[in-house]
Design a protein around this motif. Structure first.
Motif, mmCIF file in Angstrom:
data_model
loop_
_atom_site.group_PDB
_atom_site.id
_atom_site.type_symbol
_atom_site.label_atom_id
_atom_site.label_comp_id
_atom_site.label_asym_id
_atom_site.label_seq_id
_atom_site.Cartn_x
_atom_site.Cartn_y
_atom_site.Cartn_z
ATOM 1 N N SER A 64 0.850 -1.186 0.000
ATOM 2 C CA SER A 64 0.000 0.000 0.000
ATOM 3 C C SER A 64 0.885 1.235 0.000
ATOM 4 C CB SER A 64 -0.935 -0.007 1.202
ATOM 5 O OG SER A 64 -0.199 0.112 2.396
ATOM 6 N N LEU A 65 0.296 2.338 -0.403
ATOM 7 C CA LEU A 65 0.978 3.624 -0.392
ATOM 8 C C LEU A 65 0.517 4.409 0.817
ATOM 9 C CD1 LEU A 65 0.491 4.478 -4.148
ATOM 10 C CD2 LEU A 65 2.669 3.990 -3.059
ATOM 11 N N GLU A 94 0.470 -0.474 -11.985
ATOM 12 C CA GLU A 94 -0.982 -0.472 -12.119
ATOM 13 C C GLU A 94 -1.572 0.864 -11.667
ATOM 14 O OE1 GLU A 94 -2.635 -3.879 -10.120
ATOM 15 O OE2 GLU A 94 -1.226 -5.230 -11.125
ATOM 16 N N TYR A 95 -1.086 1.412 -10.561
ATOM 17 C CA TYR A 95 -1.592 2.674 -10.032
ATOM 18 C C TYR A 95 -1.292 3.830 -10.981
ATOM 19 C CZ TYR A 95 -2.351 6.570 -6.837
ATOM 20 O OH TYR A 95 -2.798 7.736 -6.263
ATOM 21 N N LEU A 96 -0.116 3.787 -11.607
ATOM 22 C CA LEU A 96 0.320 4.842 -12.527
ATOM 23 C C LEU A 96 0.179 4.347 -13.967
ATOM 24 C CD1 LEU A 96 3.566 5.796 -10.577
ATOM 25 C CD2 LEU A 96 1.372 6.995 -10.512
ATOM 26 N N LEU A 123 0.849 9.085 -1.495
ATOM 27 C CA LEU A 123 -0.226 9.506 -2.401
ATOM 28 C C LEU A 123 -0.176 11.009 -2.644
ATOM 29 C CD1 LEU A 123 -3.130 7.304 -1.025
ATOM 30 C CD2 LEU A 123 -1.923 7.009 -3.200
ATOM 31 N N ALA A 158 2.647 -3.016 -8.312
ATOM 32 C CA ALA A 158 1.472 -2.244 -7.881
ATOM 33 C C ALA A 158 1.538 -0.803 -8.388
ATOM 34 C CB ALA A 158 1.363 -2.269 -6.360
ATOM 35 N N LEU A 159 2.729 -0.195 -8.378
ATOM 36 C CA LEU A 159 2.855 1.171 -8.890
ATOM 37 C C LEU A 159 2.589 1.241 -10.384
ATOM 38 C CD1 LEU A 159 5.859 2.828 -7.044
ATOM 39 C CD2 LEU A 159 3.498 3.576 -7.073
#
Length: 129
Positions: A2-3, A102-104, A8, A99-100
Motif C-alpha cells: 500500500s501507499l 498499475e496505479y500509474l 499519495l 502495484a505502482l
C-alpha cells in the motif's frame, strides 16, 4: 503493498500540480507500506546521487528533454532501482513496483536499473523518446 498518505500526496504533487519532478519511495518500518523518501525538483545528476548504493528504491521521475525536432518534451518514468547489494529485498520491492505500474497506468516508460550507468541521461531519453 500500500501507499502511505504521504506517498499519495507526493505522487499527486508530481502528476497534478507539477510542483516537483521526482518522488523516491521506500518501504517503511511497517511491512508493505511505501513512504516517500525524496520529493523534489531534481536534476538528472541529483536523481542518480540520491539513490543509495545498497538499498532498492522506486522512483517516479519526470524527464525533460528535447525531441530530435527540437521540441521540449516531458515524460514520466517509473524506475525500479535494485542495486546488486540489495538482492534480499528484490521480491518485496518487485511487488511494490508491480502495484505502482498499475496505479500509474498512464506512465508508459518503466524499467529496472541495477547500476548507475543504466540511468545515463541519453539512455533515459532514448527510452522516453
Amino acid at each position: 503493498m500500500s501507499l502511505s498518505e504521504r506517498s499519495l500526496a507526493a505522487l499527486y504533487h508530481l502528476r497534478e500540480k507539477r510542483e516537483i519532478n521526482t518522488v523516491t519511495l521506500r518501504y517503511a518500518e511497517f511491512p508493505g507500506v511505501l513512504v516517500p523518501e525524496v520529493e523534489g525538483n531534481l536534476t538528472h545528476d541529483e536523481l542518480v546521487q540520491a539513490l543509495p548504493a545498497d538499498e532498492p528504491r522506486l522512483v517516479v521521475h519526470e524527464l525533460s528533454f528535447a525531441s530530435p525536432e527540437g521540441m521540449r518534451r516531458n515524460e514520466q518514468l517509473l524506475i525500479f532501482w535494485m542495486p546488486p547489494d540489495a538482492g534480499e529485498q528484490e521480491e518485496t520491492y518487485t511487488a511494490g513496483y508491480t502495484a505502482l505500474k498499475e496505479y500509474l497506468a498512464d506512465v508508459h516508460v518503466h524499467f529496472t536499473a541495477r547500476r548507475a550507468d543504466q540511468l545515463e541521461y541519453r539512455g533515459l531519453v532514448a527510452l522516453a523518446g
